[in-house]
Design a protein around this motif. Structure first.
Motif, short mmCIF file in Angstrom:
data_model
loop_
_atom_site.label_atom_id
_atom_site.label_comp_id
_atom_site.label_asym_id
_atom_site.label_seq_id
_atom_site.Cartn_x
_atom_site.Cartn_y
_atom_site.Cartn_z
N ALA A 157 -0.68 9.18 7.51
CA ALA A 157 0.17 9.43 6.36
C ALA A 157 -0.44 8.86 5.09
O ALA A 157 -0.45 9.52 4.03
CB ALA A 157 1.56 8.82 6.60
N PHE A 158 -0.97 7.64 5.18
CA PHE A 158 -1.58 7.03 4.00
C PHE A 158 -2.81 7.83 3.55
O PHE A 158 -3.03 8.03 2.35
CB PHE A 158 -2.00 5.59 4.31
N GLY A 159 -3.62 8.27 4.51
CA GLY A 159 -4.80 9.04 4.16
C GLY A 159 -4.47 10.37 3.52
O GLY A 159 -5.16 10.81 2.59
N LEU A 283 5.16 7.91 2.52
CA LEU A 283 4.71 6.52 2.61
C LEU A 283 5.73 5.66 3.37
O LEU A 283 5.35 4.78 4.14
CB LEU A 283 4.48 5.95 1.21
N LEU A 284 7.01 5.92 3.14
CA LEU A 284 8.04 5.19 3.88
C LEU A 284 7.90 5.44 5.38
O LEU A 284 8.05 4.52 6.20
CB LEU A 284 9.44 5.61 3.41
N GLY A 288 7.09 2.63 8.05
CA GLY A 288 8.03 2.51 9.17
C GLY A 288 7.31 2.50 10.50
O GLY A 288 7.71 1.77 11.43
N MET A 289 6.26 3.29 10.65
CA MET A 289 5.48 3.29 11.89
C MET A 289 4.93 1.90 12.19
O MET A 289 4.98 1.41 13.32
CB MET A 289 4.32 4.28 11.79
N GLY A 341 16.14 7.19 7.21
CA GLY A 341 15.89 8.06 8.36
C GLY A 341 14.41 8.37 8.51
O GLY A 341 13.89 8.41 9.65
N THR A 342 13.71 8.57 7.39
CA THR A 342 12.27 8.82 7.44
C THR A 342 11.53 7.61 7.97
O THR A 342 10.54 7.73 8.70
CB THR A 342 11.76 9.18 6.03
#
Length: 447
Positions: A157-159, A283-284, A288-289, A341-342
């Protein structure tokens, strides 16, 4: 005599030092950022390509989809090859391949050349996530598996966000070709550093080799392809785990893909503002991961089997938050609930990876994570946006987003079914995934 269940497991305390283990994680994470930056930098230069080459929307979509398609088709066979050929050498070759192919995108002069270069990007990226995860988990204690796996998943996600942001910035100032060039250069520099710092010998010090030679027979035949398949799908627990993970990521893929359109239509945001806000939600999900993985490790430190319960709790929480969010009036409270939720939408990534590592042989971990990646894509990330779009055509986008969260409820059910199977025990080692029932008697290895 030693059984495979006893000899083919990751040690509780790896032989490498803690600082070196964190160096391996940092460099592997950095290459993961490069992986997703190379994949998503294209999105930032879509308008420029369309204008310069006169491409249709279908052609633009093909340039994006060819990478995901190649990754889906090749992730398992290339991960299996990496398990046999050498994971560090494989990672270095993969990163070199996608970086050079990204540089090829920068010098492309036509749609055909760009499509070919993007296909090679997909070949390079196909097995990196699974093999990289296997390498990282091999140098850390078992109690950190969920945290590390969640962090590596979040790197995607960050990438993606970094690739689009950097690509857009560079394209606006230097042209779209430089967007690919800068991204490729980032990957090439990291490859050089990784190759000099991480080697098979340093991951497995000499005294570890000596200990392994004493603990197990000197010559053991590698698993056949049929045995690998049996190990990956040997128990209902593993099958339920793959299904639950894919269904959970259906929510993340479906909701986040349509978030810019939802914010534009129902919150009245401009396309630019909707895109930025949607990126914040991405990003959230990534953060969260990581946090959910750390929490899972803490909650299961003394009771590893509890990791199934943690995964179920994350899925149910995600379903409840998003189901409520899309049924209340648009406003700040709704945005907060969508963000929460995300946060939990990708929370199962760490616990699920920890279970896979605990239920499969260490020698096929890369292939096992590739199988998980395949399930995540085929059941979740790939169909999520399409299915939500099809439902939206019939009952509207808001109606579709009200339905999507219930895939997390199905994921929780799959995890619950897997937890009930005897082969789901996390403290028993990978006995259930050696090609047969967990109740089958272990037989000594033959030289």
């Amino acid at each position: 005599m030693h059984s495979e269940a006893e000899t083919d497991r990751l040690p509780e305390t790896p032989a490498v030092s803690r600082p070196y283990a964190w160096l391996v994680f940092t460099l592997t994470f950095g290459l993961l950022l490069s992986d997703y930056m190379s994949r998503h930098v294209l999105n930032a230069v879509f308008p420029s390509l369309k204008m310069e080459w006169g491409l249709s929307d279908a052609q633009m979509g093909a340039l994006s989809s060819i990478v995901a398609l190649t990754v889906g088709l090749l992730t398992i066979p290339l991960s299996l090859l990496a398990d046999r050929w050498g994971r560090v050498r494989s990672l270095t070759l993969m990163a070199t391949l996608w970086s050079v192919a990204t540089l090829g995108c920068a010098v492309s002069t036509s749609f055909g050349e760009m499509l070919a270069a993007r296909l090679v990007v997909g070949v390079g990226e196909a097995a990196y996530g699974s093999v990289g995860t296997a390498v990282v988990l091999s140098v850390f204690p078992r109690r950190q598996r969920a945290s590390l796996s969640g962090a590596l998943m979040a790197g995607g996600a960050f990438g993606a966000v970094l690739g689009m942001a950097l690509g857009g910035y560079v394209a606006a100032r230097m042209g779209w070709r430089w967007s690919f060039g800068v991204t490729a250069l980032f990957g090439i520099v990291l490859v050089v550093i990784y190759r000099s710092a991480v080697t098979e010998q340093r991951l497995r010090p000499a005294h570890e080799d000596e200990r392994a030679a004493v603990a197990q027979p000197p010559a053991r035949r590698p698993m056949t392809f049929r045995c690998v398949l049996e190990a990956l799908f040997s128990t209902p627990a593993l099958i339920c785990l793959y299904a639950g993970s894919g269904l959970q990521l259906f929510v993340m893929g479906g909701v986040l893909a349509w978030m810019p359109s939802y914010l534009n239509r129902y919150h009245g945001m401009t396309l630019a503002r909707a895109g930025v806000t949607a990126a914040i939600f991405v990003l959230l999900g990534g953060v969260g991961m990581i946090v959910c993985g750390v929490l899972a490790d803490r909650l299961t430190r003394h009771r590893p089997a509890r990791v199934w319960t943690v995964a179920i709790a994350y899925s149910l929480t995600c379903c409840a938050l998003l189901a409520v969010a899309f049924r209340i009036e648009a406003g700040d409270l709704q945005m907060a609930l969508i963000g929460a939720g995300t946060w939990f939408a990708g929370g199962t990534a760490g616990p699920v990876s920890a279970i896979v590592a605990g239920q499969t042989r260490a020698s096929i971990h890369a292939t096992a994570f590739a199988t998980l990646t395949l399930a995540n894509n085929l059941l979740g990330l790939a169909p999520g946006p399409v299915v939500v779009g099809v439902i939206a055509d019939r009952i509207g986008l808001l109606g579709a987003l009200r339905v999507a969260p219930f895939a997390a409820l199905a994921a929780a059910l799959a995890f619950a079914l897997g937890e009930r199977h005897p082969g789901a025990r996390m403290d028993a080692g990978p006995q259930a995934s050696l090609g047969g029932s967990s109740r089958r008697r272990e037989r000594p290895l033959r030289p």
